[in-house]
Structure formats: C-alpha cells, structure tokens
Design an enzyme around this catalytic site. Structure first.
Site, PDB file in Angstrom:
ATOM      1  N   GLY A 150      95.692  -1.932  25.640  1.00  0.00           N
ATOM      2  CA  GLY A 150      95.744  -0.842  26.611  1.00  0.00           C
ATOM      3  C   GLY A 150      95.151   0.480  26.148  1.00  0.00           C
TER       4      GLY A 150
ATOM      5  CB  ILE B  28      96.333   5.120  17.463  1.00  0.00           C
ATOM      6  CG1 ILE B  28      95.241   6.184  17.328  1.00  0.00           C
ATOM      7  CG2 ILE B  28      96.716   4.935  18.939  1.00  0.00           C
ATOM      8  CD1 ILE B  28      93.971   5.877  18.116  1.00  0.00           C
ATOM      9  CB  THR B  29     102.186   4.097  17.500  1.00  0.00           C
ATOM     10  OG1 THR B  29     102.346   4.777  18.753  1.00  0.00           O
ATOM     11  CG2 THR B  29     102.532   5.042  16.359  1.00  0.00           C
ATOM     12  N   GLY B  30     100.706   1.442  18.575  1.00  0.00           N
ATOM     13  CA  GLY B  30     100.433   0.572  19.727  1.00  0.00           C
ATOM     14  C   GLY B  30      98.951   0.514  20.048  1.00  0.00           C
TER      15      GLY B  30
ATOM     16  CE1 TYR C 107     107.061   3.663  29.773  1.00  0.00           C
ATOM     17  CE2 TYR C 107     107.140   4.566  31.995  1.00  0.00           C
ATOM     18  CZ  TYR C 107     106.432   4.306  30.831  1.00  0.00           C
ATOM     19  OH  TYR C 107     105.118   4.699  30.724  1.00  0.00           O
TER      20      TYR C 107
HETATM   21  P1  NDP Z   1     100.430  -1.510  26.717  1.00  0.00           P
HETATM   22  O1  NDP Z   1     101.637  -2.347  26.985  1.00  0.00           O
HETATM   23  O2  NDP Z   1      99.078  -2.090  26.943  1.00  0.00           O
HETATM   24  O3  NDP Z   1     100.480  -0.960  25.242  1.00  0.00           O
HETATM   25  C1  NDP Z   1     101.677  -0.660  24.602  1.00  0.00           C
HETATM   26  C2  NDP Z   1     101.506  -0.828  23.120  1.00  0.00           C
HETATM   27  O4  NDP Z   1     102.759  -0.533  22.487  1.00  0.00           O
HETATM   28  C3  NDP Z   1     101.116  -2.242  22.694  1.00  0.00           C
HETATM   29  O5  NDP Z   1     100.133  -2.136  21.715  1.00  0.00           O
HETATM   30  C4  NDP Z   1     102.399  -2.794  22.121  1.00  0.00           C
HETATM   31  O6  NDP Z   1     102.218  -3.719  21.086  1.00  0.00           O
HETATM   32  C5  NDP Z   1     102.999  -1.522  21.532  1.00  0.00           C
HETATM   33  N1  NDP Z   1     104.422  -1.680  21.228  1.00  0.00           N
HETATM   34  C6  NDP Z   1     105.417  -2.056  22.059  1.00  0.00           C
HETATM   35  N2  NDP Z   1     106.577  -2.145  21.368  1.00  0.00           N
HETATM   36  C7  NDP Z   1     106.300  -1.813  20.081  1.00  0.00           C
HETATM   37  C8  NDP Z   1     107.071  -1.748  18.899  1.00  0.00           C
HETATM   38  N3  NDP Z   1     108.362  -2.060  18.885  1.00  0.00           N
HETATM   39  N4  NDP Z   1     106.463  -1.364  17.752  1.00  0.00           N
HETATM   40  C9  NDP Z   1     105.150  -1.078  17.734  1.00  0.00           C
HETATM   41  N5  NDP Z   1     104.367  -1.145  18.826  1.00  0.00           N
HETATM   42  C10 NDP Z   1     104.940  -1.514  19.984  1.00  0.00           C
HETATM   43  O7  NDP Z   1     100.647  -0.229  27.625  1.00  0.00           O
HETATM   44  P2  NDP Z   1      99.775   1.106  27.871  1.00  0.00           P
HETATM   45  O8  NDP Z   1      98.526   1.075  27.101  1.00  0.00           O
HETATM   46  O9  NDP Z   1      99.715   1.308  29.331  1.00  0.00           O
HETATM   47  O10 NDP Z   1     100.757   2.213  27.287  1.00  0.00           O
HETATM   48  C11 NDP Z   1     100.384   3.126  26.298  1.00  0.00           C
HETATM   49  C12 NDP Z   1     101.037   4.482  26.556  1.00  0.00           C
HETATM   50  O11 NDP Z   1     100.562   5.032  27.782  1.00  0.00           O
HETATM   51  C13 NDP Z   1     102.557   4.423  26.682  1.00  0.00           C
HETATM   52  O12 NDP Z   1     103.108   5.528  25.986  1.00  0.00           O
HETATM   53  C14 NDP Z   1     102.789   4.581  28.173  1.00  0.00           C
HETATM   54  O13 NDP Z   1     104.041   5.169  28.436  1.00  0.00           O
HETATM   55  C15 NDP Z   1     101.657   5.504  28.517  1.00  0.00           C
HETATM   56  N6  NDP Z   1     101.280   5.559  29.910  1.00  0.00           N
HETATM   57  C16 NDP Z   1     100.781   4.450  30.561  1.00  0.00           C
HETATM   58  C17 NDP Z   1     100.429   4.548  31.883  1.00  0.00           C
HETATM   59  C18 NDP Z   1      99.875   3.393  32.620  1.00  0.00           C
HETATM   60  O14 NDP Z   1      99.630   3.543  33.812  1.00  0.00           O
HETATM   61  N7  NDP Z   1      99.667   2.243  32.016  1.00  0.00           N
HETATM   62  C19 NDP Z   1     100.548   5.814  32.612  1.00  0.00           C
HETATM   63  C20 NDP Z   1     101.069   6.885  31.819  1.00  0.00           C
HETATM   64  C21 NDP Z   1     101.405   6.751  30.534  1.00  0.00           C
HETATM   65  P3  NDP Z   1     101.871  -5.292  21.370  1.00  0.00           P
HETATM   66  O15 NDP Z   1     100.389  -5.328  21.631  1.00  0.00           O
HETATM   67  O16 NDP Z   1     102.249  -5.950  20.070  1.00  0.00           O
HETATM   68  O17 NDP Z   1     102.682  -5.727  22.535  1.00  0.00           O
END
Ligand code: NDP
Length: 315
Positions: free
Chosen positions: A13, A7-9, A190
C-alpha cells in the site's frame, strides 16, 4: 550523502509506494520496517526498487519487545536516521471480538498508536543526532478520525472520551478494550487510533520541535481505496468501495499518487513546517489542513501522551 528514511509497514500500500517514490529519486535509502521480512523484500523487488536502495529490518508493532529490538537492530546498521514515517496500520471493521497485541492491548490502538508511540519516542534521539538538513518524524493520520469532515461523520465516530479505557490498560481485563471505555467496535477502534496518531504528532511538536529542530507532521494522503487496509472488509464492500470513492466522493487517489504525496512530506524542501496536518486538493497541491476539535485538543494530547508513556514502559 543520501538521506535515510525508516518507513513502517512498507511491505504494501502507501508505505511501499512511498518507499518506491523515495528510492527512485536516488537520494534516499529506505529502511523498510516490516513484520514479514520475505513479503517486504519481495514487494520491493516487484516494485522495481534497486537492491541498494533499501534494507528490510524486522518490526512487529504488535509487540513492544519487537519495537525495542528493532531500535537496537537499526542502530547496528550504523546509518544515520534522518526521517521516520509511522505508516503501518491494522483495520478490523468486521471483527466481532477484539484481538490483542503481545502486551495485551487491543490490536488496532496497540499497533497503530502504542507501538508507534514507543518507536517514535525511541528514535527521537537518533533523529536529533543526525546531521541531515531537514529531519522529520511523520505519523500518517486519516480523515476518518477527523469529525469535522463528511467522512469523519460516518458512524461509528471517533471519540476518545476521557480516555478511561486506555488508562485502564485497554486489555479487557478489568478495563474496556476501547479508549473511551465503551463496547468493542473494530471500525471505531481504528478511527480512535488515528486520532491518537494526530494528537501524538502535535504533542511531539509542542514538546520537542524547538529543542530538537525535528519537523513533526501528519497527513491525510486521500482515499487509497485499493490498499490492503480493507482486506478484512466484506467482499461486497471491497468491490464497491474503489468505484464509490472514484466517481461519487471523488476522494480516490491511486497508491502511486498517495506515495508521491507522502514522499513529498518526507523530502520536499518546502514542507519543513512543524506541527502541520497536510492534505492535498483536487490538483494535487498540498495545503495545511484543519483538524477536528478532538484531534487538536491540547489537553487531551497531553493526557494521551502521559497514559501512553506508562503503557509502553517509558514512565
Ligand atoms: P495496507 O494494509 O496496505 O498497509 C498497512 C501496512 O501495515 C502493511 O505493510 C502491514 O504489513 C503493516 N502492518 C500491519 N500490522 C503490522 C504490525 N503489527 N507490525 C508491523 N507492520 C504492520 O494499508 P494502507 O497502505 O492503506 O495504510 C497505510 C497507512 O495509511 C495507515 O496508517 C492508514 O491508516 C493510512 N491511511 C490509509 C487510507 C486508505 O484509504 N487506504 C486513507 C488514510 C490513511 P503486512 O504487509 O505484513 O500486512
């Protein structure tokens, strides 16, 4: 045996909630692919995840070298790779100027789409060689890139145009930093990147589902208004957005619930259909949702695939 899901990221969240939901079943080992090693391991610990249920492996999607190194490192673990979830994302709605990945791509599309595109392409052979009964590649989509919805019609709308900016390298040097060739707009970048995610999933399905047996899927888990995704938004927005989503649009979903939804797409035996964009209704039942015209345009998906291959050095 346990399944293994990358799982990336997964450090915050939705990614973290999904990792936790999978780990708690006792049937999954999660490879947390994160740019901040310490943050990821602390987050897993704070979420109460058993230390044997996860492995943190460094991945910075803003660097293609890091993606390639991640693939090498993960192979050295000698664990099968059964499911890959492309979840990480950056969202820069208030940025006045573009920022860039190590390879010089505009950051939102560079991380959310191009980094994941290379990762998914590289790990496809690993998925193919796993003996797990249901192998899956999941790319997290969003309603905001989907212009057939109310949320997708809030300006600036997603629009990839004829992909001229992407074809030019998306680097602001002789080409635009926006896929459609327009002026920089962080919120639109985005949304465009999320359209790319949904198009990529479908193109994977068309090219590889029959040959590999891998299930390709995308989803919109609901509006998780409390995650770090909105960290760069203005404070007033961050204050008002969660109650607005809870009480006005009623699209709000908690991180825990959204994590359960994504965990379902990872592991539920009934969600094996490939090429599907999953959504959930008010009673939290999953259904196959329709994508907007642009997000389901097969010609655009093919063109996006071919340009992306060139940009990440696969063609
Ligand atoms: P968060 O910002 O909580 O999580 C995003 C994650 O991506 C973090 O773990 C962050 O790492 C990581 N990340 C960012 N840049 C990089 C990078 N360069 N390399 C590796 N990891 C990276 O957001 P969400 O949990 O909300 O988002 C998760 C997914 O859900 C996304 O794809 C978003 O588009 C999607 N989404 C979210 C919605 C919402 O309402 N929130 C609705 C619909 C879709 P770090 O912890 O180090 O910052």
């Amino acid at each position: 045996r346990k399944g293994t899901a990358v799982i990336t990221g997964a450090s915050s969240g939705l990614g973290l909630a999904t990792a936790k939901a999978l780990a708690e079943t006792g049937k999954w080992h999660v490879i947390m692919a994160c740019r901040d090693f310490l943050k990821a391991s602390r987050a897993a610990k704070a979420a109460g995840m058993d230390k044997d249920s996860f492995t943190v492996v460094h991945l910075d999607l803003a660097s293609l070298d890091s993606v390639r190194q991640f693939v090498r490192n993960v192979r050295q673990l000698e664990m099968p790779i059964d499911v890959v979830v492309c979840n990480a994302a950056v969202y820069q709605p208030t940025a006045k100027e573009p920022s860039y990945t190590a390879d010089g791509f505009e950051m939102s599309v560079g991380v959310n789409h191009l980094g994941h595109f290379l990762l998914a392409r590289e790990l496809l052979s690993d998925l193919q060689s796993s003996d797990y009964p249901s192998k899956r590649l999941i790319i997290v989509g969003s309603i905001t890139g989907n212009t057939n919805t109310l949320a997708g019609n809030v300006p600036p709308k997603a629009n990839l145009g004829d992909l001229r900016g992407l074809a030019g390298g998306l680097n602001g040097v002789g080409s635009s930093v926006m896929i459609d060739g327009g002026e920089f707009d962080g919120a639109k970048a985005y949304k465009d990147s999320k359209v790319c995610n949904m198009l990529t999933m479908q193109e994977f399905h068309r090219r590889y589902h029959e040959e590999t047996g891998v299930t390709f899927a995308s989803l919109y888990p609901g509006c998780i208004a409390t995650t770090g995704l909105f960290r760069e938004h203005i404070p007033l927005f961050r204050l008002l957005f969660p109650p607005f989503q809870k009480y006005i649009t009623k699209g709000y979903v908690s991180e825990e619930e959204a994590g359960k939804r994504l965990a379902q797409v990872v592991s539920d035996p009934s969600l094996t259909k490939s090429g599907v964009y999953w959504s959930w209704n008010k009673n939290s039942a999953s259904f196959e949702n329709q994508l907007s015209e642009e997000a389901s345009d097969a010609d655009k998906a093919k063109k996006l695939w071919e340009i992306s291959e060139k940009l990440v050095g696969l063609a």
